[in-house]
Write a protein that holds these residues in place. Structure first.
Motif, PDB file in Angstrom:
ATOM      1  N   VAL A  75      24.528 -21.910 -21.551  1.00 15.42           N
ATOM      2  CA  VAL A  75      24.251 -22.735 -22.727  1.00 15.42           C
ATOM      3  C   VAL A  75      25.499 -23.541 -23.041  1.00 15.42           C
ATOM      4  CG1 VAL A  75      23.608 -22.745 -25.165  1.00 15.42           C
ATOM      5  CG2 VAL A  75      22.637 -21.015 -23.631  1.00 15.42           C
ATOM      6  N   ASP A  76      25.348 -24.831 -23.268  1.00 20.55           N
ATOM      7  CA  ASP A  76      26.490 -25.681 -23.586  1.00 20.55           C
ATOM      8  C   ASP A  76      27.200 -25.202 -24.847  1.00 20.55           C
ATOM      9  OD1 ASP A  76      25.929 -27.256 -21.415  1.00 20.55           O
ATOM     10  OD2 ASP A  76      24.826 -28.788 -22.559  1.00 20.55           O
ATOM     11  N   ASN A  77      28.513 -25.175 -24.792  1.00 18.48           N
ATOM     12  CA  ASN A  77      29.353 -24.836 -25.952  1.00 18.48           C
ATOM     13  C   ASN A  77      29.059 -23.440 -26.507  1.00 18.48           C
ATOM     14  OD1 ASN A  77      30.532 -27.478 -25.949  1.00 18.48           O
ATOM     15  ND2 ASN A  77      28.660 -28.235 -26.950  1.00 18.48           N
ATOM     16  N   ALA A  78      28.752 -22.494 -25.626  1.00 20.85           N
ATOM     17  CA  ALA A  78      28.464 -21.130 -26.093  1.00 20.85           C
ATOM     18  C   ALA A  78      28.910 -20.118 -25.048  1.00 20.85           C
ATOM     19  CB  ALA A  78      26.981 -20.956 -26.394  1.00 20.85           C
ATOM     20  N   THR A  80      27.998 -16.625 -23.484  1.00 21.91           N
ATOM     21  CA  THR A  80      26.740 -15.880 -23.402  1.00 21.91           C
ATOM     22  C   THR A  80      26.828 -14.629 -22.529  1.00 21.91           C
ATOM     23  OG1 THR A  80      26.033 -17.263 -21.537  1.00 21.91           O
ATOM     24  CG2 THR A  80      25.381 -17.973 -23.756  1.00 21.91           C
ATOM     25  N   HIS A  93      25.114 -16.225 -34.743  1.00 23.71           N
ATOM     26  CA  HIS A  93      24.887 -17.601 -34.307  1.00 23.71           C
ATOM     27  C   HIS A  93      25.480 -17.769 -32.907  1.00 23.71           C
ATOM     28  CE1 HIS A  93      24.956 -21.973 -34.122  1.00 23.71           C
ATOM     29  NE2 HIS A  93      24.197 -22.017 -35.215  1.00 23.71           N
ATOM     30  N   GLN A  95      26.284 -20.407 -30.879  1.00 24.43           N
ATOM     31  CA  GLN A  95      27.399 -21.323 -30.659  1.00 24.43           C
ATOM     32  C   GLN A  95      28.646 -20.942 -31.434  1.00 24.43           C
ATOM     33  OE1 GLN A  95      24.244 -22.547 -30.644  1.00 24.43           O
ATOM     34  NE2 GLN A  95      24.270 -23.458 -28.590  1.00 24.43           N
ATOM     35  N   GLY A  98      29.060 -16.507 -30.371  1.00 27.44           N
ATOM     36  CA  GLY A  98      28.881 -16.003 -29.022  1.00 27.44           C
ATOM     37  C   GLY A  98      27.993 -14.772 -29.024  1.00 27.44           C
ATOM     38  N   ARG A 128      19.968 -12.365 -32.404  1.00 33.11           N
ATOM     39  CA  ARG A 128      20.343 -13.770 -32.526  1.00 33.11           C
ATOM     40  C   ARG A 128      19.593 -14.428 -33.687  1.00 33.11           C
ATOM     41  NH1 ARG A 128      19.022 -18.239 -27.859  1.00 33.11           N
ATOM     42  NH2 ARG A 128      19.866 -20.082 -28.942  1.00 33.11           N
ATOM     43  N   ASP A 130      19.715 -18.317 -35.013  1.00 31.29           N
ATOM     44  CA  ASP A 130      20.154 -19.707 -35.081  1.00 31.29           C
ATOM     45  C   ASP A 130      18.971 -20.587 -34.711  1.00 31.29           C
ATOM     46  OD1 ASP A 130      20.170 -20.048 -32.102  1.00 31.29           O
ATOM     47  OD2 ASP A 130      21.820 -18.611 -32.240  1.00 31.29           O
TER      48      ASP A 130
END
Length: 279
Positions: A75-78, A80, A93, A95, A98, A128, A130
């Motif tokens: 996942v972009d900018n995260a 995982t 959340h 992003q 994490g 999770r 978000d």
């Protein structure tokens, strides 16, 4: 620990040794990691009084331990990876905090390896929450614990096809069992993600440090508070210098058993309290 007042002409009580949970077969001075047997210093010494201390287990034995899961989503900018579920961050959340997140698949799972067999009482699951969590499964979960690295070969301690994770809060699962591995699985999921932002484990046993002062030659009582006590629990009174066992062993050293007391079940054993009388 407060010392007992000394009478005129008498020697002040000497410092006590320690009474604590058996840590993988040894009597170290660190808090115990596993519920096995309670150990204590011998009171059979020629002093006016001795102290007794009971130490509880680690607050969260899963934290920073080795983890693994069935797959890892990108996942972009995260972040995982599976380790994100035991990093101590309760944020839910993806992003911002994490979270451990699998790819879409059938029966996704996540695992933590405690490194040795421990008994546990409660697991807190932070799922999770978000804008993308609608894609993440939040129901039909199981917790399994055991000594096999494959989830299917371990016992279910909590869960069902109708289990739903709490949103914006921890889901508290009563998971009574013992083992080296703890799994979170979605066994009924089809082409779905599993997202876990934090997993906290509460081990079975005393919840904090308890202390007593006792006079040599006189009986005393021990009472402790904690998680998931039962009548099968036992304590061992041993000399503070006695060898309990090897670091890699879960078996007590043979010299411990003949020197131990009392015998038999506790006088009182409730879920959160336990006590022995006339020690």
């Amino acid at each position: 620990m407060a010392s007992a007042a000394s009478a005129p002409g008498r020697t002040r009580p000497r410092p006590l040794g320690a009474m604590r949970l058996l840590e993988r077969g040894r009597c170290g001075r660190k808090p115990a990691r596993a519920w096995a047997l309670l150990t204590a210093v011998s009171l059979l010494r020629p002093h006016i009084a001795e102290g007794v201390e009971v130490r509880g287990a680690l607050s969260n034995p899963a934290k920073f331990r080795e983890t693994k899961m069935s797959s890892t989503a990108t996942v972009d900018n995260a972040f995982t990876g599976p380790e994100r579920a035991v990093d101590g961050d309760r944020g839910m959340h993806l992003q911002f905090n994490g979270c451990a997140l699998t790819e879409k698949e059938d029966s996704p799972w996540w695992r933590v390896d405690f490194g040795y067999r421990i008994p546990i009482a409660v697991v807190r699951i932070f799922g999770r929450w978000d804008e993308g969590s609608i894609l993440t499964i939040h129901e039909g979960l199981q917790l399994r614990i055991g000594d096999n690295p494959s989830w299917a070969d371990n016992e279910v301690c909590w869960g069902g096809d109708n289990i739903t994770l709490e949103l914006r809060a921890a889901t508290v699962a009563n998971c009574i069992g013992s083992g080296r591995y703890l799994f979170v699985i979605a066994p009924w999921a089809k082409n779905q993600e599993l997202g876990l932002c934090e997993i906290e484990v509460v081990p079975r046993g005393p919840s904090r440090v308890f202390e007593w002062q006792a006079a040599v030659g006189r009986s005393f009582d021990i009472g402790i508070e904690g998680q998931a006590f039962d009548k099968g629990d036992r304590i061992r009174i041993i000399d503070s210098l006695a060898l309990c066992g090897e670091a890699s062993s879960m078996t007590m050293h043979p010299t411990v058993i003949p020197r131990s007391a009392p015998v038999g079940e506790p006088a009182e054993a409730k879920s959160t309290t336990e006590g022995w009388k006339g020690i």
